[in-house]
Design an enzyme around this catalytic site. Sequence first.
Site, mmCIF file in Angstrom:
data_model
loop_
_atom_site.group_PDB
_atom_site.id
_atom_site.type_symbol
_atom_site.label_atom_id
_atom_site.label_comp_id
_atom_site.label_asym_id
_atom_site.label_seq_id
_atom_site.Cartn_x
_atom_site.Cartn_y
_atom_site.Cartn_z
ATOM 1 N N GLY A 18 0.438 4.603 -21.000
ATOM 2 C CA GLY A 18 0.508 6.064 -20.900
ATOM 3 C C GLY A 18 0.188 6.828 -22.166
ATOM 4 O O GLY A 18 0.645 7.963 -22.342
ATOM 5 N N SER A 19 -0.651 6.262 -23.035
ATOM 6 C CA SER A 19 -0.970 7.018 -24.261
ATOM 7 C C SER A 19 -1.874 8.218 -23.950
ATOM 8 O O SER A 19 -1.763 9.265 -24.602
ATOM 9 C CB SER A 19 -1.596 6.119 -25.331
ATOM 10 N N ASN A 20 -2.750 8.096 -22.967
ATOM 11 C CA ASN A 20 -3.552 9.270 -22.578
ATOM 12 C C ASN A 20 -2.676 10.325 -21.913
ATOM 13 O O ASN A 20 -2.865 11.519 -22.114
ATOM 14 C CB ASN A 20 -4.702 8.860 -21.652
ATOM 15 N N ASN A 113 -11.254 10.820 -14.361
ATOM 16 C CA ASN A 113 -10.872 9.519 -14.917
ATOM 17 C C ASN A 113 -11.422 9.403 -16.326
ATOM 18 O O ASN A 113 -12.450 9.992 -16.644
ATOM 19 C CB ASN A 113 -11.443 8.386 -14.056
ATOM 20 N N HIS A 115 -12.665 6.534 -19.141
ATOM 21 C CA HIS A 115 -13.090 5.131 -19.189
ATOM 22 C C HIS A 115 -13.548 4.813 -20.619
ATOM 23 O O HIS A 115 -14.300 5.595 -21.211
ATOM 24 C CB HIS A 115 -14.238 4.909 -18.193
ATOM 25 N N ASP A 151 -16.326 4.038 -11.216
ATOM 26 C CA ASP A 151 -16.772 4.443 -12.565
ATOM 27 C C ASP A 151 -18.163 5.061 -12.564
ATOM 28 O O ASP A 151 -18.915 4.934 -13.545
ATOM 29 C CB ASP A 151 -16.742 3.231 -13.531
HETATM 30 C C1 GRF Z 1 -7.437 3.588 -21.418
HETATM 31 O O1 GRF Z 1 -8.239 2.805 -22.272
HETATM 32 C C2 GRF Z 1 -8.283 4.233 -20.361
HETATM 33 O O2 GRF Z 1 -9.575 4.547 -20.774
HETATM 34 C C3 GRF Z 1 -8.353 3.169 -19.314
HETATM 35 O O3 GRF Z 1 -7.072 2.595 -19.308
HETATM 36 C C4 GRF Z 1 -6.492 2.741 -20.600
HETATM 37 C C5 GRF Z 1 -5.169 3.418 -20.403
HETATM 38 O O4 GRF Z 1 -4.440 3.500 -21.607
HETATM 39 N N1 GRF Z 1 -8.743 3.715 -18.044
HETATM 40 P P1 GRF Z 1 -3.128 4.382 -21.673
HETATM 41 O O5 GRF Z 1 -2.207 3.890 -20.572
HETATM 42 O O6 GRF Z 1 -3.528 5.818 -21.465
HETATM 43 O O7 GRF Z 1 -2.566 4.150 -23.032
#
Ligand code: GRF
Length: 221
Positions: A18-20, A113, A115, A151
């Site tokens: 969940g860093s994003n 999304n 990627h 994708d």
């Molecule tokens: C990220 O690298 C994203 O691009 C991919 O999955 C990963 C998720 O990372 N789809 P996080 O859970 O957001 O840290």
Amino acid sequence: MTPDPISRRLGVLISGRGSNLQSLIDAVADRRLNATIAVVISNREDAAGLERARHAGIEALCVSHRGWPSRSDYDRVLVKELQQRSVDLVCLAGFMRVFSPVMIEAFPNRILNIHPSLLPSFPGIDAQRQAFEHGVKCAGVTVHLVTNDLDAGPIVLQRVVPVLDTDTVDTLSARLLAEEHQAYVEAVRILLDEPWAVEGRRFVRLARAGEASGAPPPVGS
Ligand code: GRF
């Protein structure tokens, strides 16, 4: 055709770290993003991102993908949970599930999304390793709209990350992730705040009323 304006209620779907998600939470808190994260849904109970959401006071729930007769049945539950909270834009942030048409049709051009590659190169899992082992000199990240093709939806934005001779998969992945965090916030902002359209498979940012269209100014002006 320009779609109707999107409401500012986001639903974020995750499967893990969940860093994003965290970068979206931070951007909303800092008012870099004028939006509300209405709900965070994980298909896995142990996703660390659920705790990040709860810590920020955001409703967080697990909807397990297990036990449903089909992908469509699972997606119908997701759609219901999102619609019940009036979510209008769905942000996938490491959500490790492929959708059936049920989800895509419920949120047409309303699912984003992120990627970790410059699509269409290196779709699917472990994109950072794929790019590294291929030996590309420029890696990067892509934020795209989600369609029925994995994708492969219209690209909202991409950011390039140079690959250094001294890189390992881990160092490259770390720089890609840092770039993801910036790019995802920017892409959501574009979708919410700017006029845009999907033309064929191209995502096009439109000039606002009264703004230059990109044509050069007349000579002598
Ligand atoms: C990220 O690298 C994203 O691009 C991919 O999955 C990963 C998720 O990372 N789809 P996080 O859970 O957001 O840290």
